[in-house]
Scaffold this motif. Structure first.
Motif, short mmCIF file in Angstrom:
data_model
loop_
_atom_site.label_atom_id
_atom_site.label_comp_id
_atom_site.label_asym_id
_atom_site.label_seq_id
_atom_site.Cartn_x
_atom_site.Cartn_y
_atom_site.Cartn_z
N MET A 1 0.82 -1.20 0.00
CA MET A 1 0.00 0.00 0.00
C MET A 1 0.86 1.26 0.00
SD MET A 1 -3.06 0.94 -0.07
CE MET A 1 -4.21 2.15 0.36
N GLN A 2 1.95 1.24 0.77
CA GLN A 2 2.86 2.41 0.85
C GLN A 2 3.51 2.67 -0.51
OE1 GLN A 2 3.12 4.48 3.33
NE2 GLN A 2 4.72 5.71 2.40
N LYS A 3 3.83 1.59 -1.22
CA LYS A 3 4.45 1.74 -2.54
C LYS A 3 3.49 2.45 -3.50
CE LYS A 3 6.78 -0.86 -6.13
NZ LYS A 3 7.22 -2.18 -6.61
N ASN A 4 2.20 2.12 -3.42
CA ASN A 4 1.20 2.77 -4.27
C ASN A 4 1.09 4.26 -3.95
OD1 ASN A 4 0.62 0.44 -5.63
ND2 ASN A 4 -1.14 -0.08 -4.37
N LEU A 5 1.14 4.60 -2.66
CA LEU A 5 1.06 6.01 -2.27
C LEU A 5 2.28 6.78 -2.74
CD1 LEU A 5 -0.42 5.78 1.34
CD2 LEU A 5 -1.55 6.54 -0.74
N ASN A 6 3.45 6.16 -2.65
CA ASN A 6 4.67 6.82 -3.13
C ASN A 6 4.61 7.04 -4.65
OD1 ASN A 6 5.82 7.03 -0.61
ND2 ASN A 6 6.96 5.10 -0.80
N THR A 7 4.10 6.06 -5.36
CA THR A 7 3.96 6.17 -6.81
C THR A 7 2.96 7.27 -7.17
OG1 THR A 7 4.46 3.83 -7.05
CG2 THR A 7 3.42 4.92 -8.92
N LEU A 8 1.84 7.31 -6.46
CA LEU A 8 0.83 8.34 -6.73
C LEU A 8 1.38 9.73 -6.41
CD1 LEU A 8 -2.42 6.65 -5.38
CD2 LEU A 8 -1.78 7.06 -7.76
N ASN A 9 2.13 9.84 -5.33
CA ASN A 9 2.72 11.12 -4.96
C ASN A 9 3.73 11.58 -6.02
OD1 ASN A 9 3.21 13.37 -3.40
ND2 ASN A 9 4.71 12.34 -2.11
N LYS A 10 4.53 10.65 -6.50
CA LYS A 10 5.52 10.98 -7.54
C LYS A 10 4.81 11.41 -8.83
CE LYS A 10 9.54 9.23 -9.94
NZ LYS A 10 10.46 8.13 -10.17
#
Length: 85
Positions: free
Chosen positions: A1-10
């Motif tokens: 889930m954290q990886k998805n948030l980092n990707t969305l933020n980027k």
């Protein structure tokens, strides 16, 4: 889930950067149109009023160019400082 948030933020940061570039390009395009219209007026019409309008048009174009580039760098610096914090 954290990886998805980092990707969305980027991706959001990239969209913001690209939107800033598009805005600067719109300023440049508009500035070129004003400058070109002033040059065309000078080339084809040589009376006093038209010459004054032409120089005013070119002045507006130059101001738009300076404002557009300045705003681009101001926003770029602001986005960079926000993303670092």
């Amino acid at each position: 889930m954290q990886k998805n948030l980092n990707t969305l933020n980027k991706l959001a940061k990239e969209r913001t950067h690209l939107a800033n570039e598009r805005t600067m390009l719109a300023y440049i395009r508009t500035a070129i149109a004003f400058i070109a219209s002033g040059l065309i007026l000078i080339k084809f019409f040589e009376n006093g009023l038209t010459t004054n309008i032409a120089f005013l048009s070119m002045l507006i174009g130059i101001l738009l160019l300076v404002i557009g580039i300045a705003l681009f760098y101001i926003r770029k610096k602001r986005f960079k400082s926000i993303s670092e914090s």
